[in-house]
Design a protein around this motif. Structure first.
Motif: not given
Lengths: 307, 307, 307, 307
Positions: C231-232, C234-235, C238, D238, D250-251, D305, D307
């Motif tokens: 998840k991190r 991917n963030a 982005l 974001l 975001a992370f 989230s 993501f």
């Protein structure tokens, strides 16, 4: 060099360089300056013994613009001494003359008193020191020149006020750091009035005599600055008087000087003379192109550089 | 000022300032420099008629570091003339002496030849001009001083090489813009050897005589630079010779000079004399603190400034 | 959206956008990349259930360039965990992707792992973690794709090495701050080999499945990253995956992705699919122009954005 | 996740994090904000079906400060569409939230609408679009919340005006580039009024529902933005909603959000819910420290989230 020989060299050079009148581009950031005829060209050399060689438009009044920074700085330095350096630096700016970048990076302390931000801090000091600093500045110029007709141009002043957003930005930034103490509006008004002062080459050459004369005004015999302060002011002019072109000017011409976007340049050869040129066409950095070219050849032919 | 009077002033000042030996902080970015005893203090004043006043550690060899930039610049300027300005500027840097920022913003053209990046471009030129530029540089110094013992310090050189990552970064950046033509390794090796040259105050004062003497080496009677080039070199030293402190140094001391992080400062009073100080303790900007303090008082007491 | 419908949308879009093949400008900073035919265009959409839609040049190998940063980052993050953030940031760069300015201002800590400087720090970590990190990276790609043919292009690699002065400058700058621990030469060689890896759209879509799949490689059933790390990552993609265009890409396309100057873009829709485009023509920021245009329309028509 | 489970998680987390009330440092750049009790802590989670979980100081009014940028941006984007991007960018700022540097380098075009400079350009647009834009903004908030009591704090507004020199500097700089069309004074007054709006967590969670709901205000059933505009606004939040901490947020948290120096954070999980926290203690970047910590754990525990 005797007065006659110097006179002949100046007149000869003036003749040669007159062919290049109109070189460069007249300042157009405010409408009032854009109207100036680019063909003007005046030169005055004023030696310490008081011999004056005047050529061309030597008596035409023009907008002295940033050359005024020399006089406001002198007033503040004479009045406050070394304490001014807490609020303004002594180093070349290294970037465009109105850049916000260094001002922000250096916490609102302008690099030197001869860039716009620095002159606004000096203006802020004078606003604190005098009830009517503009009247005081004009009186100072009257004493330096013996000419009480010197004033400022309302038309240029209004134009500066109207288009002075960038200087307003600089002033508010410095105020946010606490380095402007009076209301920004007052500082800007005083600053723009200074820039709008009109003088001729002859008047400027007279007004800057004290810098060639160890700080003494030859008209009155009174000290404006001490000899040590005068030497230091000349050093500061050499390293910072021509914006981002100071190094190149020192390299080519080799004398302390202050320029303005009105096309004037006022130079000093300590112990010898003051020299003022006016030609409104500017180079890309904002200094009079014909003026610099003339001065380079002037110091080369006469050997009158400080180096 | 007669030789005897000058001699007396210099010796008097040396005595006064000796009390402050050890002021400042010895350069420690490379181990070899950090080992230097901070208590050293040497002064030499060398007038054009050839009178030398030497005080304290005047004959102790030290790492001249960036003072070498003065000699490599002279070689390139003498050999290539004005064409060098296509690859290096003439303006003060306005930021720390090894900053990458301006170099990147200005497409790999260093601000002037007396910051590290500029001296590397000059080195690149000399690598193209001479089969063995280091031998040529040493031979140049031997001719200027009449002393063939001058060489460089292997220990310092190795230390510079080992810790020279930032200079490597500058060199590769300039190479990416096409402003370094030889392999970066060769440029760095030559550059670090220059920095590692060891000379004494007395040798440096002799080696810089030509800058006080309109470009002529008084030992040989041969011109190193033309009078015009000499004047211009002195102007460049005044505006750029002391890194980000050039403006303050001009203001306080008022003479062309070049400093090095080894603690040396070599100054010129055109037409009069060269003056060299060595005191290893540096101020926060990287210039010898005691050296600057001494020189300010020296020009104040003797009145020997260019302004 | 069912597989058939998705398939139809992708094929339809591919047909529409094929008309614009050749848009943009092929990277020419190294000769080996400049030779690529600008008319190539490949698209692969690979859903989590394993359905693959491949269009055009989906199986042509191309230089993945900066897309490799995604895989080296994953190796370092998987191996070292959160400790990597001491040496590299998580913020968008805000300037050109190879700028030295921020790196200098922020003491050698690159803004994020997906700009050149950041990927070199990651490379430096992998050099410390593995005896042969390039072999390890290729083995990682082989496991992700089930395809052992993936390797790097010697011709591109040599070209990168030869023209890699700017990256050398970045690496030496970071070394001067202590943020590169291995010899710069080794870091650069490993870094340039990564950039020279050749893969097809199909291989890349397979290799990035784990990012859509909570960190698990669907081919092996083994976790590459934890769900939280995935998840991190991917963030991070982005906010920083498309250099100085990350904000605009997020605005228009709205999915995590990594681009390369070879013209590839690898995007992720978490929980759903990976999508890879290849079209060598770049926009002025250095990202595939046709690729971005295609992806914007793809997320618009399918409604498959993360927002 | 069912409403009861979500409710339980939120209440559990609120209890855990309450122990850290007072973490961080209350904004003190204006006296009116410095007076706020650092011990406040409120949380509201508002799901699309309309379930509200409110904890602690959920109904205490606070100064929303930069969260107001979200609403003014929405008004301008809804009214003017894509044409706004000619005057403001979509990229993360990469530097401190009120830096002049990038604004100068990029000719008066702010990086994005969620930094101060960008919000002033948006304000300038709204001044052109509405006869009384502040009334319009409040009416917009009344429609979004169904609560007509929302207004601004005169005390904070006066304080902002008095200490707003840096924002004045930004505005004048943009005006010098032609990117502010109304008088700077008017822009600043409108801008500072926005910042001084007082709302509670509950009101903000209601007011931001449309961003979770594809652009539709659930209270009225009317579209504020189109679904595509909503998706894009969330993407922009974001990448740019938390100043220079957007990447890290975001992370760690992984959702679109907007923060303010009053200590509020308004976050969106598209298609699911809005979440608002308020805790006045800020981290060094100027975002609510307890708020970020809470939100990180909230998205981790719930798995909610994007993501």
């Amino acid at each position: 060099m005797c007065a006659e020989a110097l006179d002949a060299v100046v007149r000869g050079l003036y003749g040669e360089f007159s062919a290049f009148r109109g070189t460069g581009k007249v300042a157009d950031y405010i409408p009032a300056l854009a109207e100036v005829d680019p063909g003007h060209f005046g030169v005055v050399v004023h030696t310490l013994p008081g011999h004056v060689t005047a050529c061309g438009d030597a008596d035409v009044l023009f907008s002295i613009q940033s050359i005024s920074k020399l006089f406001t700085f002198t007033m503040a330095f004479a009045g406050r001494g070394e304490s001014i350096w807490k609020r303004v630096g002594k180093e070349p700016s290294g970037t465009a003359f109105n850049s916000l970048y260094q001002l922000e990076a250096e916490a609102g302390i302008p690099r030197n008193p001869f860039i716009n931000a620095g002159a606004m801090v000096i203006s802020d000091m004078l606003l604190a020191d005098y009830p009517d600093p503009m009247a005081e500045l004009l009186a100072f110029l009257h004493r330096l020149t013996g000419d009480e007709s010197i004033g400022y141009d309302q038309h240029v002043y209004q134009s500066e006020l109207e288009y002075g957003m960038r200087n307003a930005s600089l002033a508010y930034l410095m105020k946010s750091f606490g380095n402007v103490q009076n209301p920004v509006d007052e500082v800007l008004r005083f600053y723009f009035k200074q820039c709008s002062i009109r003088m001729s080459c002859r008047q400027l050459a007279q007004a800057t005599q004290f810098l060639a004369n160890q700080g003494m005004n030859p008209l009155t015999g009174r000290a404006i600055l001490t000899p040590s302060q005068t030497k230091r002011t000349n050093a500061l002019l050499l390293t910072t008087g021509l914006y981002n072109e100071a190094g190149d000017f020192a390299f080519r011409v080799g004398i302390p000087a202050k320029s303005g976007v009105g096309g004037g340049i006022a130079g000093i050869i300590p112990g010898q003379l003051s020299v003022v040129t006016w030609a409104p066409g500017l180079n890309t950095i904002g200094n009079s192109q014909l003026g610099i070219d003339f001065l380079e050849e002037f110091t080369t032919r006469t050997g009158l550089s400080i180096f």
